[in-house]
Scaffold this motif. Structure first.
Motif, PDB file in Angstrom:
ATOM      1  N   PRO A 187     -50.296 -27.512 -24.106  1.00  0.00           N
ATOM      2  CA  PRO A 187     -50.873 -28.782 -23.623  1.00  0.00           C
ATOM      3  C   PRO A 187     -52.325 -28.626 -23.186  1.00  0.00           C
ATOM      4  CG  PRO A 187     -48.758 -28.350 -22.572  1.00  0.00           C
ATOM      5  CD  PRO A 187     -49.103 -27.117 -23.343  1.00  0.00           C
ATOM      6  N   PHE A 188     -52.640 -27.511 -22.549  1.00  0.00           N
ATOM      7  CA  PHE A 188     -54.015 -27.301 -22.088  1.00  0.00           C
ATOM      8  C   PHE A 188     -54.951 -27.086 -23.274  1.00  0.00           C
ATOM      9  CE2 PHE A 188     -51.229 -26.140 -18.648  1.00  0.00           C
ATOM     10  CZ  PHE A 188     -51.821 -26.752 -17.571  1.00  0.00           C
ATOM     11  N   ILE A 189     -54.444 -26.373 -24.270  1.00  0.00           N
ATOM     12  CA  ILE A 189     -55.264 -26.154 -25.458  1.00  0.00           C
ATOM     13  C   ILE A 189     -55.570 -27.484 -26.140  1.00  0.00           C
ATOM     14  CG2 ILE A 189     -55.279 -25.099 -27.761  1.00  0.00           C
ATOM     15  CD1 ILE A 189     -53.730 -22.758 -26.584  1.00  0.00           C
ATOM     16  N   VAL A 190     -54.569 -28.367 -26.166  1.00  0.00           N
ATOM     17  CA  VAL A 190     -54.795 -29.657 -26.817  1.00  0.00           C
ATOM     18  C   VAL A 190     -55.820 -30.486 -26.043  1.00  0.00           C
ATOM     19  CG1 VAL A 190     -53.733 -31.819 -27.518  1.00  0.00           C
ATOM     20  CG2 VAL A 190     -52.535 -29.684 -27.919  1.00  0.00           C
ATOM     21  N   VAL A 191     -55.750 -30.458 -24.721  1.00  0.00           N
ATOM     22  CA  VAL A 191     -56.749 -31.189 -23.926  1.00  0.00           C
ATOM     23  C   VAL A 191     -58.146 -30.632 -24.201  1.00  0.00           C
ATOM     24  CG1 VAL A 191     -57.603 -31.591 -21.589  1.00  0.00           C
ATOM     25  CG2 VAL A 191     -55.192 -31.924 -22.097  1.00  0.00           C
ATOM     26  N   ALA A 192     -58.253 -29.306 -24.208  1.00  0.00           N
ATOM     27  CA  ALA A 192     -59.555 -28.692 -24.496  1.00  0.00           C
ATOM     28  C   ALA A 192     -60.024 -29.105 -25.893  1.00  0.00           C
ATOM     29  CB  ALA A 192     -59.460 -27.173 -24.384  1.00  0.00           C
ATOM     30  N   LEU A 193     -59.076 -29.155 -26.830  1.00  0.00           N
ATOM     31  CA  LEU A 193     -59.404 -29.535 -28.210  1.00  0.00           C
ATOM     32  C   LEU A 193     -59.942 -30.966 -28.268  1.00  0.00           C
ATOM     33  CD1 LEU A 193     -59.066 -28.598 -31.228  1.00  0.00           C
ATOM     34  CD2 LEU A 193     -56.935 -29.882 -31.211  1.00  0.00           C
TER      35      LEU A 193
ATOM     36  N   TRP B 156     -52.221 -38.765 -29.696  1.00  0.00           N
ATOM     37  CA  TRP B 156     -50.890 -38.780 -30.281  1.00  0.00           C
ATOM     38  C   TRP B 156     -50.381 -37.341 -30.411  1.00  0.00           C
ATOM     39  CZ3 TRP B 156     -49.278 -37.108 -35.273  1.00  0.00           C
ATOM     40  CH2 TRP B 156     -47.988 -37.510 -35.629  1.00  0.00           C
ATOM     41  N   THR B 157     -51.269 -36.440 -30.841  1.00  0.00           N
ATOM     42  CA  THR B 157     -50.902 -35.026 -30.932  1.00  0.00           C
ATOM     43  C   THR B 157     -50.488 -34.503 -29.562  1.00  0.00           C
ATOM     44  OG1 THR B 157     -52.716 -34.888 -32.483  1.00  0.00           O
ATOM     45  CG2 THR B 157     -51.694 -32.813 -31.847  1.00  0.00           C
ATOM     46  N   ARG B 158     -51.238 -34.932 -28.530  1.00  0.00           N
ATOM     47  CA  ARG B 158     -50.935 -34.437 -27.202  1.00  0.00           C
ATOM     48  C   ARG B 158     -49.545 -34.896 -26.756  1.00  0.00           C
ATOM     49  NH1 ARG B 158     -53.507 -35.052 -21.248  1.00  0.00           N
ATOM     50  NH2 ARG B 158     -52.673 -37.137 -21.339  1.00  0.00           N
ATOM     51  N   GLU B 159     -49.218 -36.146 -27.047  1.00  0.00           N
ATOM     52  CA  GLU B 159     -47.887 -36.631 -26.684  1.00  0.00           C
ATOM     53  C   GLU B 159     -46.805 -35.803 -27.355  1.00  0.00           C
ATOM     54  OE1 GLU B 159     -47.130 -38.828 -24.328  1.00  0.00           O
ATOM     55  OE2 GLU B 159     -49.287 -38.734 -24.000  1.00  0.00           O
ATOM     56  N   ARG B 160     -47.035 -35.479 -28.642  1.00  0.00           N
ATOM     57  CA  ARG B 160     -46.032 -34.698 -29.376  1.00  0.00           C
ATOM     58  C   ARG B 160     -45.909 -33.309 -28.796  1.00  0.00           C
ATOM     59  NH1 ARG B 160     -45.542 -34.861 -35.631  1.00  0.00           N
ATOM     60  NH2 ARG B 160     -44.711 -32.887 -34.932  1.00  0.00           N
ATOM     61  N   VAL B 161     -47.043 -32.707 -28.429  1.00  0.00           N
ATOM     62  CA  VAL B 161     -47.003 -31.370 -27.850  1.00  0.00           C
ATOM     63  C   VAL B 161     -46.247 -31.400 -26.537  1.00  0.00           C
ATOM     64  CG1 VAL B 161     -48.413 -29.600 -26.745  1.00  0.00           C
ATOM     65  CG2 VAL B 161     -49.064 -30.523 -28.957  1.00  0.00           C
ATOM     66  N   ARG B 162     -46.451 -32.473 -25.779  1.00  0.00           N
ATOM     67  CA  ARG B 162     -45.821 -32.571 -24.481  1.00  0.00           C
ATOM     68  C   ARG B 162     -44.302 -32.666 -24.627  1.00  0.00           C
ATOM     69  NH1 ARG B 162     -48.264 -37.165 -21.062  1.00  0.00           N
ATOM     70  NH2 ARG B 162     -49.920 -35.858 -20.284  1.00  0.00           N
TER      71      ARG B 162
END
Lengths: 275, 304
Positions: free
Chosen positions: B224-230, B296-302
């Motif tokens: 999740p943190f990687i996705v936020v940074a992304l 949307w990617t972040r939601e899926r990762v979560r």
């Protein structure tokens, strides 16, 4: 044998850390070195790394020729003005949004975070032209609000959300108005958050280039614009150019050194909760 | 009245009370709302309006409807700017992400002088972009620049850096990497600090190698943190303007003319603000679409 392997590992790790921080050291030290050398050494091949003897002539040059003091003053007025205005309107807004849990309203502010500053310039430029405000510092201060207000509001929302509400509720039960509860209870508690918001807003306003580049006249340039103009007009005078560049970025670098903890807290909180 | 309806009526009343209670705080937000409408919302609406005109700065304007947009989709120069932006952005996302992850893992370990090393590492992020860009410009000088001297010391051929169309975009990305990897590092480091230690102890007992622990524990927990940074990195890379403008102004020729530079030149060098406004709108839609995709990617990762 195991000890040896351990040692090799540590050396390898140390090297890796050095490789990570070397580019930062190189650029800043090179900037310092260029600013302390005369023109002959600056264009020497192979490059001269250690100024010998160091000279302050480049700095004298900067102050003597380019209305540098005026531009520094402009930068100070713009950054302090935009930060102060953002605090006055942004801190209560962060409080209100946190209390109302109006995250959808907050999302609107995010649009300012994710769109390029350049996209605000055309309409605002036309507006200021129509209002005949070009040529003063006002347009620059106002456009810098595009940067500072979202930073302040965003940092303050996440800060106020983290505050315990018991004290304010006690104050309200005792007959305080919500304004008094904010002013005398929440606001003093929020001081660390306000510090973070102030530092970040100030730095990003100070560093901003594009708004002043388009909106500033001869007399109203901010430092980044003035320094960029030096490059355009004197291609290879590296000493004064580096001295000016260093002077422009020195305040924010010092601020970063002093307030590293707050900056890191603000950027990561704003970042993690922000998107 | 059944119990359920009674409960729902009571619930609705409570919700209404909460809303009324919340509504009292509206006045706190009003000043900021006014400013945000003036400097953020108004510009967007006005931009839509201007984009429907053939509008010359300081000259005449003529209603043209969607003609600016039609012109934009057939403008080869704009097409190239979009391709360059995609190229620049993908490099300026992938490299800082990889380096930032490596740096975060390094700074998450304890070692002597860690605080100092971390401070030095994050300095570039806060430095004034224009000032830094000027120093890079001097370092990129093909004959006198320190970078070519360094290359030669390591036995590598000198490069033309920003003075050649082939190398200009990777070189500008280099500056961007230098500038913004620290932010990626900080965001991921914050994530690392929040990881629980139990899984690692369990993995150690089960005899997992450090790589396995990283691959099967750290990476999934960190996702999740990687996705936020992304997300943040992608948006910032798309916004890149200052350093590109200061170092190359889009040159040599048009070799580093990204959407932002194209937009700037149209508006404030060619005074073609109607056309430039259309560029702003298209760019805005691109950014919002990308942001939506990333969220949307972040939601899926979560969820996983």
């Amino acid at each position: 044998m195991r000890k040896l392997r351990r040692l090799a590992e540590n050396i390898g790790f140390g090297l890796a850390v050095f490789v990570l921080i070397a580019p930062a050291i190189l650029v800043f030290l090179w900037m310092l070195s260029l600013s302390l050398k005369n023109e002959l050494d600056n264009t020497a091949w192979p490059p001269v790394f250690i100024p010998n003897p160091p000279t302050l002539n480049n700095y004298r040059d900067v102050f003597a020729r380019n209305d540098f003091v005026l531009y520094a003053w402009n930068s100070i007025i713009v950054s302090f003005g935009a930060t102060l205005l953002a605090l006055v309107i942004g801190v209560p807004a962060g409080y209100g949004i946190a209390k109302m849990r109006a995250m959808r309203a907050a999302a609107l502010i995010l649009i300012a975070r994710i769109t390029p500053g350049l996209s605000y310039l055309i309409p605002l430029f036309l507006l200021f032209q129509w209002l005949e405000m070009t040529g003063t510092l006002w347009p620059i201060v106002i456009t810098h609000l595009v940067i500072t207000v979202p930073i302040v509001v965003w940092v303050m929302i996440s800060f106020f959300e983290g505050l315990p509400t018991e004290l304010e509720e006690a104050a309200l039960v005792d007959g305080a108005t919500i304004w008094q509860a904010f002013r005398h209870v929440a606001l003093p508690l929020a001081r660390p958050g306000i510090t973070v918001a102030t530092i970040l807003a100030f730095i990003f306003s100070w560093n901003n280039f594009v708004f002043a580049m388009v909106l500033a006249g001869r007399e109203t340039r901010t430092l980044p614009v003035a320094v960029n103009n030096m490059l355009t007009f004197e291609q290879i005078s590296w000493g004064p150019l580096s001295a000016a560049a260093l002077l422009v970025t020195l305040p924010v670098l010092l601020l970063t050194l002093l307030a590293q903890k707050q900056i890191v807290a603000g950027l990561t909180a704003g970042g993690v909760k922000g998107v | 009245m059944s119990q359920a309806t009674a409960a729902s009526v009571a619930g609705r009343a409570a919700a209404k009370r909460r809303r009324n209670y919340a509504r009292r705080y509206v006045w706190f937000v009003v000043p900021a709302a006014v400013v945000i409408i003036a400097v953020i919302l108004f510009p967007w609406i006005f931009t839509i309006y201007v984009s429907a005109f053939d509008w010359r700065l300081g000259g005449e304007r003529r209603w043209v409807g969607f003609a600016n947009y039609e012109q934009l989709f057939t403008d080869a120069r704009f097409g190239w700017a979009v391709l360059r932006t995609i190229f620049y952005t993908s490099l300026a996302v992938v490299l800082p992400m990889l380096l930032g992850l490596a740096a975060a893992l390094s700074f998450n370990r304890k070692f002597p002088l860690r605080g100092l090393a971390r401070t030095i590492f994050i300095l570039p992020m806060m430095a004034t972009p224009v000032a830094v860009a000027l120093v890079w410009t001097m370092m990129f000088h093909p004959q006198l620049g320190v970078l070519n001297w360094l290359l030669v010391q390591f036995g590598l051929p000198p490069s033309l850096w920003v003075y050649s169309a082939d190398t200009v975009i990777p070189t500008l990305v280099l500056v961007e990497v230098w500038h913004w990897t620290p932010l990626v590092m900080l965001l991921i480091l914050g994530g690392l600090a929040s990881l629980p230690i139990d899984p690692y102890e369990a993995a150690k007992i089960d005899g997992a190698s450090p790589w396995q622990a990283f691959r099967y524990i750290t990476l999934p927990l960190l996702a999740p943190f990687i996705v936020v940074a992304l997300i943040i990195r992608t948006i910032d890379a798309l916004k890149a303007f200052d350093t590109i403008y200061v170092i190359t102004q889009g040159g040599p020729g048009q070799a580093s003319e990204t959407i932002n530079i194209f937009l700037y030149l149209q508006a404030f060098a060619f005074y073609n603000v109607g056309y430039a406004s259309a560029v702003v709108m298209v760019f805005f839609i691109l950014i919002m679409a990308l942001a939506a995709l990333l969220l949307w990617t972040r939601e899926r990762v979560r969820m996983t």
